[in-house]
Design a protein around this motif. Structure first.
Motif, PDB file in Angstrom:
ATOM      1  N   LYS A 191      13.327   4.244 -14.430  1.00 34.07           N
ATOM      2  CA  LYS A 191      13.243   5.358 -15.382  1.00 34.07           C
ATOM      3  C   LYS A 191      11.901   5.340 -16.119  1.00 34.07           C
ATOM      4  CE  LYS A 191      15.830   7.570 -19.043  1.00 34.07           C
ATOM      5  NZ  LYS A 191      16.135   7.356 -20.404  1.00 34.07           N
ATOM      6  N   ASP A 192      11.484   4.157 -16.538  1.00 37.70           N
ATOM      7  CA  ASP A 192      10.200   4.006 -17.236  1.00 37.70           C
ATOM      8  C   ASP A 192       9.040   4.443 -16.329  1.00 37.70           C
ATOM      9  OD1 ASP A 192       7.949   3.226 -18.652  1.00 37.70           O
ATOM     10  OD2 ASP A 192       8.582   1.162 -18.963  1.00 37.70           O
ATOM     11  N   LEU A 193       9.075   4.034 -15.064  1.00 36.10           N
ATOM     12  CA  LEU A 193       8.001   4.400 -14.124  1.00 36.10           C
ATOM     13  C   LEU A 193       7.959   5.909 -13.880  1.00 36.10           C
ATOM     14  CD1 LEU A 193       8.193   1.496 -11.519  1.00 36.10           C
ATOM     15  CD2 LEU A 193       6.423   1.880 -13.238  1.00 36.10           C
ATOM     16  N   GLU A 194       9.145   6.517 -13.756  1.00 41.11           N
ATOM     17  CA  GLU A 194       9.198   7.981 -13.580  1.00 41.11           C
ATOM     18  C   GLU A 194       8.599   8.696 -14.790  1.00 41.11           C
ATOM     19  OE1 GLU A 194      12.696   9.488 -10.678  1.00 41.11           O
ATOM     20  OE2 GLU A 194      13.325   8.913 -12.691  1.00 41.11           O
ATOM     21  N   GLU A 195       9.000   8.257 -15.993  1.00 39.65           N
ATOM     22  CA  GLU A 195       8.542   8.913 -17.219  1.00 39.65           C
ATOM     23  C   GLU A 195       7.070   8.655 -17.512  1.00 39.65           C
ATOM     24  OE1 GLU A 195      11.310   7.447 -20.128  1.00 39.65           O
ATOM     25  OE2 GLU A 195      12.924   8.763 -19.418  1.00 39.65           O
ATOM     26  N   SER A 196       6.541   7.519 -17.075  1.00 40.60           N
ATOM     27  CA  SER A 196       5.140   7.185 -17.365  1.00 40.60           C
ATOM     28  C   SER A 196       4.165   7.960 -16.466  1.00 40.60           C
ATOM     29  CB  SER A 196       4.903   5.693 -17.190  1.00 40.60           C
ATOM     30  OG  SER A 196       5.004   5.340 -15.817  1.00 40.60           O
ATOM     31  N   PHE A 227       3.013   7.387 -10.913  1.00 40.00           N
ATOM     32  CA  PHE A 227       3.019   7.909  -9.548  1.00 40.00           C
ATOM     33  C   PHE A 227       3.402   9.382  -9.647  1.00 40.00           C
ATOM     34  CE2 PHE A 227       4.134   3.427  -9.525  1.00 40.00           C
ATOM     35  CZ  PHE A 227       3.238   2.909  -8.603  1.00 40.00           C
ATOM     36  N   PRO A 228       2.417  10.264  -9.915  1.00 40.71           N
ATOM     37  CA  PRO A 228       2.709  11.675 -10.185  1.00 40.71           C
ATOM     38  C   PRO A 228       3.511  12.371  -9.083  1.00 40.71           C
ATOM     39  CG  PRO A 228       0.357  11.210 -10.462  1.00 40.71           C
ATOM     40  CD  PRO A 228       1.000   9.970  -9.954  1.00 40.71           C
ATOM     41  N   GLU A 229       3.351  11.937  -7.859  1.00 37.78           N
ATOM     42  CA  GLU A 229       4.084  12.550  -6.740  1.00 37.78           C
ATOM     43  C   GLU A 229       5.479  11.949  -6.597  1.00 37.78           C
ATOM     44  OE1 GLU A 229       2.535  15.083  -4.962  1.00 37.78           O
ATOM     45  OE2 GLU A 229       0.949  14.781  -6.457  1.00 37.78           O
ATOM     46  N   GLY A 230       5.778  10.938  -7.395  1.00 39.58           N
ATOM     47  CA  GLY A 230       7.073  10.260  -7.275  1.00 39.58           C
ATOM     48  C   GLY A 230       7.167   9.433  -6.011  1.00 39.58           C
ATOM     49  N   PRO A 254       0.810  -1.233   0.000  1.00 43.51           N
ATOM     50  CA  PRO A 254       0.000   0.000   0.000  1.00 43.51           C
ATOM     51  C   PRO A 254       0.843   1.284   0.000  1.00 43.51           C
ATOM     52  CG  PRO A 254      -0.869  -1.563   1.598  1.00 43.51           C
ATOM     53  CD  PRO A 254       0.419  -2.141   1.077  1.00 43.51           C
ATOM     54  N   THR A 255       2.109   1.180   0.416  1.00 41.54           N
ATOM     55  CA  THR A 255       3.002   2.347   0.445  1.00 41.54           C
ATOM     56  C   THR A 255       3.672   2.579  -0.908  1.00 41.54           C
ATOM     57  OG1 THR A 255       4.783   0.919   1.215  1.00 41.54           O
ATOM     58  CG2 THR A 255       3.506   2.088   2.903  1.00 41.54           C
ATOM     59  N   ASN A 256       3.165   1.897  -1.960  1.00 40.18           N
ATOM     60  CA  ASN A 256       3.740   1.963  -3.313  1.00 40.18           C
ATOM     61  C   ASN A 256       5.161   1.420  -3.369  1.00 40.18           C
ATOM     62  OD1 ASN A 256       1.384   2.959  -4.379  1.00 40.18           O
ATOM     63  ND2 ASN A 256       2.036   5.089  -4.250  1.00 40.18           N
ATOM     64  N   ASN A 257       5.439   0.465  -2.491  1.00 40.05           N
ATOM     65  CA  ASN A 257       6.709  -0.260  -2.554  1.00 40.05           C
ATOM     66  C   ASN A 257       6.494  -1.406  -3.538  1.00 40.05           C
ATOM     67  OD1 ASN A 257       8.163  -2.911  -1.364  1.00 40.05           O
ATOM     68  ND2 ASN A 257       9.489  -1.125  -1.175  1.00 40.05           N
ATOM     69  N   ILE A 258       7.178  -1.314  -4.681  1.00 34.71           N
ATOM     70  CA  ILE A 258       7.024  -2.297  -5.755  1.00 34.71           C
ATOM     71  C   ILE A 258       8.176  -3.288  -5.682  1.00 34.71           C
ATOM     72  CG2 ILE A 258       6.903  -2.615  -8.258  1.00 34.71           C
ATOM     73  CD1 ILE A 258       6.072   0.452  -8.310  1.00 34.71           C
TER      74      ILE A 258
END
Length: 154
Positions: A59-64, A67-70, A31-35
């Motif tokens: 890098k792909d997750l950041e660019e996609s 998670f807009p807040e990072g 739930p803490t967005n730990n993938i």
């Protein structure tokens, strides 16, 4: 959450597509967005390869902008020895190693994994010691297995 796991599964599958021996074992998201992405390869996977996949996926997750807040963390690793085998491909990869198989009935069998075919595995169990030693070969349907864990023997 399930939709996010499917999306990540697609991203990771694309990422590893050029490496035919690499496969996805599991993807978990807390739930803490730990993938957590668990990868393996038919002959084992090196830390260098895991690092490379981690960097490219991050890098792909950041660019996609998923998670807009990072606000996510990412771990790409191979499953540890304490993780049960989940895929048929893992059984094939571990032929010749010692395993502990727990059946749906709770019965545990420990022995050497001899074969893995589409619907069952064969495990060679040694019972007794010395002159009373007996070798028992069990054919266990995959559908009757609750978990299989690699046993480290020294």
């Amino acid at each position: 959450m399930e939709g996010l796991i499917q999306l990540l599964d697609t991203k990771v599958a694309t990422l590893i597509a050029e490496d035919a021996d690499v496969f996805i074992v599991e993807i978990r998201i807390k739930p803490t967005n730990n993938i957590k992405v668990f990868l393996d390869a038919d002959a084992g996977i090196s830390i260098d390869r895991l690092i490379r996949f981690n960097r490219r996926l991050y890098k792909d997750l950041e660019e996609s902008n998923l998670f807009p807040e990072g606000d996510f963390s990412l771990e790409v690793s191979s499953p540890g020895l304490d993780e049960p085998l989940k895929l048929f491909r893992q059984y094939q990869k571990n032929i010749g190693r010692f395993v502990e198989v727990t059946g749906l009935d709770g019965l545990k069998r420990e022995g050497k994994l001899l074969t893995a075919v589409e619907d069952s595995i064969t495990v060679e169990e040694e019972k007794g010691k010395g002159k009373k030693k007996e070798i028992v070969v069990h054919s266990i349907p995959l559908s009757e297995i609750k978990s299989t864990v690699i046993q480290v023997k020294f």
